[in-house]
Design a protein around this motif. Structure first.
Motif, PDB file in Angstrom:
ATOM      1  N   LEU A  40      77.266 139.568  70.383  1.00  0.00           N
ATOM      2  CA  LEU A  40      77.098 138.623  69.204  1.00  0.00           C
ATOM      3  C   LEU A  40      77.407 137.689  69.579  1.00  0.00           C
ATOM      4  O   LEU A  40      77.033 136.443  69.155  1.00  0.00           O
ATOM      5  CB  LEU A  40      77.219 139.395  67.934  1.00  0.00           C
ATOM      6  CG  LEU A  40      76.347 140.403  66.749  1.00  0.00           C
ATOM      7  CD1 LEU A  40      76.908 140.700  65.376  1.00  0.00           C
ATOM      8  CD2 LEU A  40      75.228 138.846  66.586  1.00  0.00           C
ATOM      9  N   THR A  41      79.572 137.837  69.546  1.00  0.00           N
ATOM     10  CA  THR A  41      79.952 136.833  69.622  1.00  0.00           C
ATOM     11  C   THR A  41      79.611 135.509  71.142  1.00  0.00           C
ATOM     12  O   THR A  41      79.192 134.296  71.091  1.00  0.00           O
ATOM     13  CB  THR A  41      81.680 136.547  69.667  1.00  0.00           C
ATOM     14  OG1 THR A  41      81.818 138.166  68.803  1.00  0.00           O
ATOM     15  CG2 THR A  41      82.814 135.704  69.431  1.00  0.00           C
ATOM     16  N   HIS A  42      78.254 136.373  72.247  1.00  0.00           N
ATOM     17  CA  HIS A  42      78.560 136.002  73.650  1.00  0.00           C
ATOM     18  C   HIS A  42      77.369 134.502  72.749  1.00  0.00           C
ATOM     19  O   HIS A  42      77.528 133.615  73.776  1.00  0.00           O
ATOM     20  CB  HIS A  42      78.301 136.567  74.484  1.00  0.00           C
ATOM     21  CG  HIS A  42      77.620 136.377  76.121  1.00  0.00           C
ATOM     22  ND1 HIS A  42      78.381 135.827  76.666  1.00  0.00           N
ATOM     23  CD2 HIS A  42      76.698 135.862  76.036  1.00  0.00           C
ATOM     24  CE1 HIS A  42      78.146 134.883  77.675  1.00  0.00           C
ATOM     25  NE2 HIS A  42      76.925 135.006  77.334  1.00  0.00           N
ATOM     26  N   GLN A  43      76.027 135.417  72.825  1.00  0.00           N
ATOM     27  CA  GLN A  43      75.137 134.880  72.025  1.00  0.00           C
ATOM     28  C   GLN A  43      76.102 133.355  71.094  1.00  0.00           C
ATOM     29  O   GLN A  43      74.542 132.554  70.945  1.00  0.00           O
ATOM     30  CB  GLN A  43      74.102 135.564  70.782  1.00  0.00           C
ATOM     31  CG  GLN A  43      73.133 137.052  72.158  1.00  0.00           C
ATOM     32  CD  GLN A  43      72.563 137.680  71.516  1.00  0.00           C
ATOM     33  OE1 GLN A  43      72.850 137.857  69.968  1.00  0.00           O
ATOM     34  NE2 GLN A  43      72.404 139.088  72.093  1.00  0.00           N
ATOM     35  N   SER A  44      76.452 133.761  70.192  1.00  0.00           N
ATOM     36  CA  SER A  44      76.197 132.519  69.481  1.00  0.00           C
ATOM     37  C   SER A  44      76.985 131.632  69.965  1.00  0.00           C
ATOM     38  O   SER A  44      77.317 130.454  69.411  1.00  0.00           O
ATOM     39  CB  SER A  44      77.411 133.113  67.840  1.00  0.00           C
ATOM     40  OG  SER A  44      79.007 133.659  68.275  1.00  0.00           O
ATOM     41  N   LEU A  45      77.780 131.250  71.164  1.00  0.00           N
ATOM     42  CA  LEU A  45      78.530 130.116  71.711  1.00  0.00           C
ATOM     43  C   LEU A  45      77.590 130.347  72.742  1.00  0.00           C
ATOM     44  O   LEU A  45      78.052 129.456  73.468  1.00  0.00           O
ATOM     45  CB  LEU A  45      80.259 131.414  71.914  1.00  0.00           C
ATOM     46  CG  LEU A  45      81.030 131.406  70.597  1.00  0.00           C
ATOM     47  CD1 LEU A  45      82.282 131.497  71.456  1.00  0.00           C
ATOM     48  CD2 LEU A  45      81.166 129.713  69.957  1.00  0.00           C
ATOM     49  N   HIS A  46      76.746 131.202  73.478  1.00  0.00           N
ATOM     50  CA  HIS A  46      76.221 130.206  74.611  1.00  0.00           C
ATOM     51  C   HIS A  46      74.521 130.221  74.358  1.00  0.00           C
ATOM     52  O   HIS A  46      73.722 130.555  73.545  1.00  0.00           O
ATOM     53  CB  HIS A  46      76.463 131.678  75.800  1.00  0.00           C
ATOM     54  CG  HIS A  46      77.480 131.544  76.020  1.00  0.00           C
ATOM     55  ND1 HIS A  46      78.486 132.209  75.444  1.00  0.00           N
ATOM     56  CD2 HIS A  46      78.375 131.117  77.154  1.00  0.00           C
ATOM     57  CE1 HIS A  46      79.905 132.317  76.168  1.00  0.00           C
ATOM     58  NE2 HIS A  46      79.446 131.628  77.644  1.00  0.00           N
ATOM     59  N   ASP A  47      74.330 129.335  75.174  1.00  0.00           N
ATOM     60  CA  ASP A  47      72.860 129.003  75.578  1.00  0.00           C
ATOM     61  C   ASP A  47      71.849 130.434  75.995  1.00  0.00           C
ATOM     62  O   ASP A  47      72.461 130.487  77.244  1.00  0.00           O
ATOM     63  CB  ASP A  47      72.442 127.782  75.992  1.00  0.00           C
ATOM     64  CG  ASP A  47      71.169 127.233  76.311  1.00  0.00           C
ATOM     65  OD1 ASP A  47      70.809 127.543  75.709  1.00  0.00           O
ATOM     66  OD2 ASP A  47      71.364 127.087  77.511  1.00  0.00           O
ATOM     67  N   ALA A  48      70.646 130.860  75.395  1.00  0.00           N
ATOM     68  CA  ALA A  48      70.173 131.531  75.712  1.00  0.00           C
ATOM     69  C   ALA A  48      69.717 131.001  77.103  1.00  0.00           C
ATOM     70  O   ALA A  48      69.114 132.349  77.634  1.00  0.00           O
ATOM     71  CB  ALA A  48      69.285 132.039  74.832  1.00  0.00           C
ATOM     72  N   LEU A  49      68.895 129.946  77.289  1.00  0.00           N
ATOM     73  CA  LEU A  49      67.980 129.572  78.223  1.00  0.00           C
ATOM     74  C   LEU A  49      68.545 129.872  79.721  1.00  0.00           C
ATOM     75  O   LEU A  49      68.723 130.280  80.912  1.00  0.00           O
ATOM     76  CB  LEU A  49      67.320 128.549  78.110  1.00  0.00           C
ATOM     77  CG  LEU A  49      66.884 128.025  79.369  1.00  0.00           C
ATOM     78  CD1 LEU A  49      65.536 128.994  79.397  1.00  0.00           C
ATOM     79  CD2 LEU A  49      65.317 126.832  78.655  1.00  0.00           C
ATOM     80  N   THR A  50      70.549 129.065  79.567  1.00  0.00           N
ATOM     81  CA  THR A  50      70.235 129.176  81.022  1.00  0.00           C
ATOM     82  C   THR A  50      71.882 129.832  80.455  1.00  0.00           C
ATOM     83  O   THR A  50      72.713 129.947  81.905  1.00  0.00           O
ATOM     84  CB  THR A  50      70.787 127.651  80.839  1.00  0.00           C
ATOM     85  OG1 THR A  50      72.424 127.490  80.078  1.00  0.00           O
ATOM     86  CG2 THR A  50      70.079 126.352  80.760  1.00  0.00           C
TER      87      THR A  50
END
Ligand code: C2E
Ligand code: CA
Ligand code: CA
Length: 763
Positions: free
Chosen positions: A320-330
């Motif tokens: 979750l943390t990763h998802q909230s701090l990274h852009d899904a596409l790239t």
């Protein structure tokens, strides 16, 4: 479902009343069995209904059929039991027992048949431990309370013993089934049904255990109150089946549901304690060691389970943390993380006196990629750009995506002055390579980027990024495909631009726009045959603002739409007036491609023609070549609509837009206005300018178009253009753009008046 609940409740009340009144003493067995018929029958019936409603999902449908079969089997057992009792002889085991016993595996099969969600390895491990806890803990209870003593007591013969043991064993099966219901994540449409069903199972096992215990101590009689627990269980089964929601094809096999907190560990701990206490009791017939081993085993299982659950939780949290701090596409850090890192770097830079640099990278005309090749291609391109940017970064640098086509590079410890510039050059270089996109097929789109650089050694991250953004803007204005380093004056420019944009919004209502007109001259005769309308903004404070300073801004903000409409109306009204005064001149009006793209141009032109009464054939619309190329196909189609009105179309600034011949032939245009840069290049010593103008004019002629040279400033240029047989021209040599009274003076003096002053036309 409500009807089922009412019917079942009525049956239970009836049963309770019967129990209390006891109208047929000594015949208790009768209602002990008979009252079960309608309840079990109802269960079979509602299960059948549930199976029909869930046909779309074979597994759920099958589960309900099996549960229905379990109810039927139970009913058969009861009927058999009644018949035996009626005949007064009760063999044990009997056919009734076979039916009763079939109930247990049928329920287990049904539970197995219910679809369960795809689980991660961790989830599977935990489920396994959970089931082990239930199996070991639950069966220990069953074994100690009933199964063990029953086995020890034994039957009159082997078969009886087997059957006696089979019942409590069946209960263990039901316990596992119960655990599966409670632990499994049911499909949404079955959730309530399964919870009710689980409640039914719990009652069933409880009844079985009490019954087993009573039988063991020889004080059970058919029709005893404990029987009501079975009836409650059967009633709950019936209600559960009625609670199954229908499934349609779309949601079939879409399994989901949230994970629920589990009481299982507490259950296991409770049993472990119970075992320890029980092992101390005198009437305990089992070796204390066995009980201790089981208790320890349960404790170990609970620990393992908690460990697994925690690991799972941490992993989910990390994700979750990763998802909230990274852009899904790239997969790159997103805006939040980029700002956070920038803040960290700046905080450190304050201590170490290092400098950090921000490169703000923005793709040029990315929208066109999306428009031309489609969004999947656009997404692919962003991913490629992300990879290429990452390849430029050194370890320790951060590459992030902070918006649609906006990327940021954070450079740590910038040592030399040219450091960030070198990186920016690398960025421009790697992005300029052609890009292979699956979604674009054979075509290899090329993209350029603009880069804004800001360097800092402290201060707020927001400020540094804003400075880089301002520099980026400067790079865009300077013509894109380049980088710019932030300077404080840029800040002023950016602020002024913002203010200008605000003023622009009110300029129309305050009537601050004005048109000036520049004559267009036929090069052969020197006659004024046309006039180009050019907009001016009389700004209350800044004085006259040139269109180059506000048209791009108006295009960005959309203000160009009303402004462009006003230009068309005002110019057409003016030109119509001149034509009514017998001056046979064409009107050239600049239109923005934004007007064309937003699909307002056709109606604006129609309105202006109607309002002014200008002959459509006298109106020439000028569209810049670069504008045409933005979305060539759509633009071509709209130009055709315009041509049907009878107006003509010229390509403005021709030669600057790299249009391919194929495209050019496809546009329904009438004239080419050769860009000023070529005309002023005529004087080039090596003759290259002459050659270019020659080529452009020949191209126009080959396509059968009217050719016009822009920006003619001296006689040499005029002579050259006449030699090339360019049709007409425009420029300071003939006249600057003029206000209306000056145009009228010129027209009054006769069309030849102005150019004839030039010696060349006199010859
Ligand atoms: P353009 O369409 O290429 O217009 C010609 C520009 O060149 C005009 O500048 C004109 O004053 C200038 N010019 C004419 N002859 C000469 C010459 O001999 N030498 C030099 N150095 N310049 C000459 P202006 O009026 O500042 O317009 C600039 C641009 O703004 C125009 O370029 C056109 O693209 C745009 N523009 C002007 N009016 C409008 C308008 O009403 N709507 C739209 N959408 N754009 C407009
Ligand atoms: Ca023009
Ligand atoms: Ca032009």
């Amino acid at each position: 479902m409500r009807a089922t609940i009412v019917a079942m409740a009525a049956m239970l009340v009836l049963y309770a009343v019967w129990q209390l009144l006891d109208p047929l003493p000594g015949q208790r067995w009768l209602y002990g069995d008979v009252f079960f018929y309608p309840v079990a029958a109802m269960g079979s019936w509602t299960a059948w209904g549930a199976a029909r409603r869930t046909r779309a999902d074979a597994r759920i449908g099958r589960a309900w059929l099996l549960l229905g079969a379990a109810s039927v089997s139970y009913l058969c057992g009861d009927v058999a039991q009644t018949i035996y009792e009626l005949h007064g002889d009760k063999p044990y085991p009997s056919a009734g027992d076979v039916f009763y016993l079939a109930f247990y595996p049928l329920v287990l099969l049904a539970m197995v048949s219910f679809p369960s969600p795809r689980r991660t390895a961790g989830e599977r491990a935990r489920l396994f431990v959970d089931l082990a806890v239930v199996a070991i803990g639950g069966s220990t209870v069953v074994v100690y309370v009933v199964l063990g003593p029953t086995a020890v007591a034994g039957g009159e013969n082997f078969v009886q013993t087997v059957f006696s043991i089979a019942y409590p064993s069946g209960d263990m099966v039901l316990l596992v089934a119960l655990a599966m219901v409670l632990l499994g994540r049911a499909p949404a449409s079955s959730r309530t049904a399964l919870l009710v069903f689980a409640a039914g199972l719990a009652f069933f096992v409880l009844a079985d255990l009490i019954y087993g215990y009573q039988t063991l101590h020889a004080n059970y009689e058919s029709g005893d109150p404990v029987g009501s627990l079975w009836m409650v269980a059967l009633a709950l089964f019936a209600i559960a089946a009625a609670a199954q929601l229908p499934i349609d094809k779309r949601e079939a096999s879409a399994v989901g549901g949230r994970q629920q907190p589990s009481v299982l560990p507490y259950f296991a701990v409770a049993i472990a304690f119970a075992l320890l206490v029980y092992s101390e009791r005198k009437d305990n017939v089992f070796p204390a060691l066995t009980l201790h081993v089981i208790a320890v085993l349960l404790a170990v299982l609970v620990s393992v389970r908690q460990y697994l659950a925690q690991k799972e939780l941490l992993r989910a949290q990390g994700e979750l943390t990763h998802q909230s701090l990274h852009d899904a596409l790239t997969g790159l850090p997103n805006r939040t993380l980029v700002f956070d890192r920038a803040a960290h770097l700046l905080a450190r830079a304050r201590r170490t006196r290092d400098r950090i640099a921000v490169l703000y990278v923005d793709l040029d005309r990315f929208k066109e990629i999306n428009d031309t090749f489609g969004h999947p291609a656009g997404d692919e391109m962003l991913a490629v750009v992300a990879r290429r940017l990452a390849s430029v970064a050194r370890p320790g640098d951060t590459v992030g995506r902070i918006g649609g086509d906006e990327f940021v590079l954070l450079l740590e410890e910038v040592t030399t002055d040219a450091g960030p510039e070198l990186v920016a050059e690398r960025v421009l270089e790697v992005l300029a390579q052609p890009i292979d996109l699956r979604a674009a097929g054979e075509r290899q789109p090329v993209i350029t980027a603009s880069v804004g650089i800001a360097v800092g050694d402290g201060g707020a991250a927001e400020d540094l990024l804003r400075d880089a953004d301002v520099a980026l803007y400067a790079a865009k204005c300077a013509g894109r495909g380049r980088y710019a380093v932030f300077e404080s004056e840029m800040q002023t420019v950016a602020r002024e631009r913002l203010e200008l944009g605000l003023d622009l919004r009110d300029a129309l209502t305050r009537d601050e726009f004005q048109l000036v007109y520049q004559p267009i001259v036929e090069l052969d005769s020197g006659d004024v045959t046309g006039i180009e309308a050019l907009i001016r903004w009389r700004h209350p404070k800044k004085g006259t603002v040139a269109p180059d300073a506000f048209i791009p801004l108006a295009e960005e903000t959309g203000m160009i739409l009303p402004i462009g409409g006003w230009v068309l109306r005002a110019a057409c009204v003016q030109a119509a007036r001149w034509r009514r005064q017998d001056h046979d001149i064409d009107l050239f009006v600049n239109v923005s491609v934004v007007q064309l793209e937003q699909d307002v141009l056709l109606s604006q032109v129609r309105e202006a023609l109607k309002l002014s009464g200008l002959a459509p054939g006298a109106l020439m619309l000028e569209i810049t070549e670069t504008g045409l190329m933005r979305d060539a196909e759509a633009v071509a189609a709209r130009l055709c609509d315009l041509k049907e009105l009878g107006v003509r179309i010229a390509i403005d600034d021709f030669g600057t837009g790299y249009s391919s011949l194929a495209y050019l032939a496809q546009f329904p245009v009438d004239a080419l206005k050769i860009d000023r840069s070529f005309v002023s290049g005529i004087a080039a010593a090596d003759g290259s300018g002459e050659a270019l103008v020659h080529t452009l004019i020949q191209l126009g002629k080959a396509l059968g178009l009217h050719t016009l040279g822009e920006g003619i400033e001296d006689e040499d240029q005029l002579v050259q253009l006449r030699r090339e047989r360019c049709d007409s021209g425009q420029g300071f040599l003939f006249s600057k753009p003029l206000a209306v009274p000056d145009v009228e003076l010129l027209l009054e003096r006769g069309e030849r008046a102005l150019p004839s002053e030039l010696a060349i036309f006199a010859r």
